[in-house]
Scaffold this motif. Structure first.
Motif, PDB file in Angstrom:
ATOM      1  N   ALA A  22       0.831  -1.224   0.000  1.00  0.00           N
ATOM      2  CA  ALA A  22       0.000   0.000   0.000  1.00  0.00           C
ATOM      3  C   ALA A  22       0.857   1.261   0.000  1.00  0.00           C
ATOM      4  N   THR A  23       2.018   1.196   0.644  1.00  0.00           N
ATOM      5  CA  THR A  23       2.889   2.381   0.682  1.00  0.00           C
ATOM      6  C   THR A  23       3.404   2.687  -0.722  1.00  0.00           C
ATOM      7  N   LEU A  24       3.834   1.620  -1.402  1.00  0.00           N
ATOM      8  CA  LEU A  24       4.379   1.818  -2.742  1.00  0.00           C
ATOM      9  C   LEU A  24       3.265   2.161  -3.733  1.00  0.00           C
ATOM     10  N   ILE A  45       5.035   7.792   1.136  1.00  0.00           N
ATOM     11  CA  ILE A  45       6.125   6.841   1.373  1.00  0.00           C
ATOM     12  C   ILE A  45       6.973   7.305   2.552  1.00  0.00           C
ATOM     13  N   GLY A  46       7.446   6.336   3.328  1.00  0.00           N
ATOM     14  CA  GLY A  46       8.295   6.672   4.467  1.00  0.00           C
ATOM     15  C   GLY A  46       9.737   6.652   4.026  1.00  0.00           C
ATOM     16  N   GLU A  47      10.245   7.811   3.665  1.00  0.00           N
ATOM     17  CA  GLU A  47      11.600   7.870   3.122  1.00  0.00           C
ATOM     18  C   GLU A  47      12.269   9.164   3.562  1.00  0.00           C
ATOM     19  N   ALA A 107      16.364  -4.051   4.833  1.00  0.00           N
ATOM     20  CA  ALA A 107      15.772  -4.728   5.990  1.00  0.00           C
ATOM     21  C   ALA A 107      14.520  -5.493   5.577  1.00  0.00           C
ATOM     22  N   LYS A 108      13.866  -5.025   4.525  1.00  0.00           N
ATOM     23  CA  LYS A 108      12.682  -5.727   4.008  1.00  0.00           C
ATOM     24  C   LYS A 108      13.082  -7.144   3.577  1.00  0.00           C
ATOM     25  N   HIS A 109      14.182  -7.241   2.884  1.00  0.00           N
ATOM     26  CA  HIS A 109      14.694  -8.534   2.445  1.00  0.00           C
ATOM     27  C   HIS A 109      15.080  -9.382   3.658  1.00  0.00           C
ATOM     28  N   ASN A 181       8.024   2.248  15.989  1.00  0.00           N
ATOM     29  CA  ASN A 181       7.080   1.589  15.103  1.00  0.00           C
ATOM     30  C   ASN A 181       6.757   2.393  13.851  1.00  0.00           C
ATOM     31  N   ASN A 182       6.564   1.674  12.782  1.00  0.00           N
ATOM     32  CA  ASN A 182       5.941   2.203  11.579  1.00  0.00           C
ATOM     33  C   ASN A 182       4.622   1.452  11.491  1.00  0.00           C
ATOM     34  N   PRO A 183       3.473   2.089  11.536  1.00  0.00           N
ATOM     35  CA  PRO A 183       3.165   3.492  11.257  1.00  0.00           C
ATOM     36  C   PRO A 183       2.966   4.421  12.457  1.00  0.00           C
ATOM     37  N   ILE A 378      -4.961   7.132   9.539  1.00  0.00           N
ATOM     38  CA  ILE A 378      -4.334   7.468   8.263  1.00  0.00           C
ATOM     39  C   ILE A 378      -2.869   7.825   8.570  1.00  0.00           C
ATOM     40  N   ARG A 379      -1.953   7.436   7.677  1.00  0.00           N
ATOM     41  CA  ARG A 379      -0.539   7.708   7.968  1.00  0.00           C
ATOM     42  C   ARG A 379       0.021   8.817   7.086  1.00  0.00           C
ATOM     43  N   LEU A 380       0.647   9.781   7.743  1.00  0.00           N
ATOM     44  CA  LEU A 380       1.384  10.804   6.996  1.00  0.00           C
ATOM     45  C   LEU A 380       2.846  10.675   7.368  1.00  0.00           C
TER      46      LEU A 380
HETATM   47  N1  GLU Z   1       9.119   1.855   4.951  1.00  0.00           N
HETATM   48  C1  GLU Z   1       8.641   2.793   4.010  1.00  0.00           C
HETATM   49  C2  GLU Z   1       7.161   3.010   4.197  1.00  0.00           C
HETATM   50  O1  GLU Z   1       6.583   2.411   5.035  1.00  0.00           O
HETATM   51  C3  GLU Z   1       9.077   2.508   2.619  1.00  0.00           C
HETATM   52  C4  GLU Z   1       8.114   1.898   1.638  1.00  0.00           C
HETATM   53  C5  GLU Z   1       8.089   0.430   1.688  1.00  0.00           C
HETATM   54  O2  GLU Z   1       9.141  -0.190   1.515  1.00  0.00           O
HETATM   55  O3  GLU Z   1       6.999  -0.098   1.929  1.00  0.00           O
HETATM   56  O4  GLU Z   1       6.607   3.834   3.536  1.00  0.00           O
END
Ligand code: GLU
Ligand code: PMP
Length: 404
Positions: A22-24, A45-47, A107-109, A181-183, A378-380
């Motif tokens: 959903a983020t992408l 996106i969290g960047e 880290a996703k990998h 934490n994210n989100p 909702i995430r900003l």
């Molecule tokens: N961690 C970021 C986010 O949550 C990057 C996007 C992703 O890899 O999902 O938006």
């Protein structure tokens, strides 16, 4: 191929069953709307909006010039695995040797690798919600079963040790969560993590997947605590971290795990068949990352200042319930006050609808909480300039005022 063949049916079931990230997806949608000529503020996106620190970039350039162009060992170059082991000892009280470290393509990998290596079909993974979008999908890909536990808004969105104890069954394999934490930006305190560790200690065969990618973006006075440093369970904690957030290195694609040797070996074996070792130049550059910590420190201060700015502004929006994040770079307001309201054409039924409507009408891109296991929020991302954040919240406020 005949036009009559429905190509989606040719895609393997395991991929058809997967949700798009959903983020992408929101980030992509935001680019599409911008391409139509709209001035979009992309907070989806969290960047980090900072550049990678100079000493790391210089090391990468030197690595190219020195001819580090070859494959590396699958788990990473020895210099980097040693630098990571030293960092974990120095900063996190984690006692691992280089052989316990596996470097991966983000880290996703690293997270996906561990889940593939530990979860058998039907085994349960307890996910502390709100959670990062990819967790449940990674579990699905391994044919595991996600057991989602909700952290209450009133408890700073955190799940308690008691909730975890109640959810553990004889099929539980992993408990996974991110702190900070994210989100939500919530930070589990040392006391909370020790209470969770005590529960884990009582259940042999249960592992903890601790995602510490936002470690350096922590605004509490106590700082970061690694659950893997609790002695009774240290062999059953897989610590995941990386360079993307703290060092503003998202595009370098570099993450790592620290874990018991048999887990590291399993990840090495998987990676050896799927990706091999990650980018050699990025690895050489990362070796020097910890030699100068001034950039992570100043970025943290900037994120904290923006957190204060955004939380203050969001609290002024009618109906928003706003928690104060203690880390990371997100705000995660509860927006359920607007559910059922309409602009005369579109009715907002949930936070995902609201995110889409705000993108289309206010041209502010955010992500609805549905994919984070928190459908009221909702995430900003607050990783943007002060001007962009002020303008974004003003647009959101003005658009919401038109809903009846
Ligand atoms: N961690 C970021 C986010 O949550 C990057 C996007 C992703 O890899 O999902 O938006
Ligand atoms: N975990 C969490 C909680 C994240 O937000 C992210 C951000 N993408 C990741 C892991 C993955 O980070 P990386 O870019 O190193 O793959």
């Amino acid at each position: 191929m005949s036009a009559l063949v429905e190509t989606a049916s040719l895609v393997a079931d395991r991929i058809n069953a997967l949700e798009e990230s959903a983020t992408l997806a929101m980030s992509k949608k935001s680019r599409e709307i911008a391409a139509q000529g709209h001035k979009v503020i992309n907070l989806s996106i969290g960047e980090p909006d900072f550049k990678t620190p100079k000493h790391i970039c210089e090391a990468a350039k030197a690595a190219i010039d020195a001819g580090f162009h070859s494959y590396t060992p699958v788990s990473g170059i020895p210099e980097l695995r040693k630098a990571i082991a030293d960092k974990l000892k120095r900063e996190n009280n984690l006692d691992w040797k280089p052989e316990n470290i596996v470097v991966s393509t983000g880290a996703k990998h690293s997270l996906a690798n561990v889940i593939q290596c530990l979860v058998n079909p039907g085994e349960e993974v307890i996910i502390l919600a709100p959670y990062w979008v990819s967790y449940s999908e990674m579990v699905k890909l391994a044919e595991g079963k996600s057991v989602v536990l909700d952290g209450a808004f009133e408890n700073d969105f955190k799940v308690t040790a008691e909730q975890i104890e109640e959810a553990i069954t004889d099929r539980t394999k992993i408990i996974m969560f991110a702190s900070p934490n994210n989100p939500t930006g919530s930070v589990y305190s040392e006391a909370e993590l020790r209470a969770i560790a005590a529960v884990v200690a009582r259940h042999e065969g249960v592992f903890v997947l601790a995602d510490e990618i936002y470690e350096y973006i922590n605004f509490t006075d106590k700082g970061h605590f690694s659950i893997g440093s609790v002695d009774e369970i240290r062999d059953r904690v897989i610590t995941v971290n990386g360079f993307a957030k703290g060092f503003a290195m998202t595009g370098w694609r570099l993450g790592y795990i620290a874990a018991a040797k048999w887990i590291a070996d399993a990840v090495d074996k998987l990676q050896g068949q799927v990706t091999s070792g990650t980018n050699h130049i990025a690895q050489r550059a990362a070796v020097v990352a910890w030699e100068d910590m001034s950039a992570p420190e100043s970025m943290k201060l900037a994120y904290e200042r923006r957190r204060n700015l955004v939380v203050g502004l969001l609290k002024e929006i009618e109906g928003f319930k706003v928690n104060v994040p203690e880390g990371a770079f997100y705000a995660f307001p509860d927006v359920s006050y607007y559910f059922g309201k309409s602009d005369g054409t579109t009715t907002i039924n949930n936070a995902d609808d609201l995110a889409m409507w705000l993108l289309e009408t206010a041209h502010v891109a955010m992500v609805g909480g549905g994919s984070f296991g928190a459908p009221n929020c909702i995430r900003l991302s607050t990783a943007a300039s002060d001007e962009a954040l002020v303008e974004a919240v003003a647009r959101i406020k003005a658009a919401l005022a038109t809903l009846k």
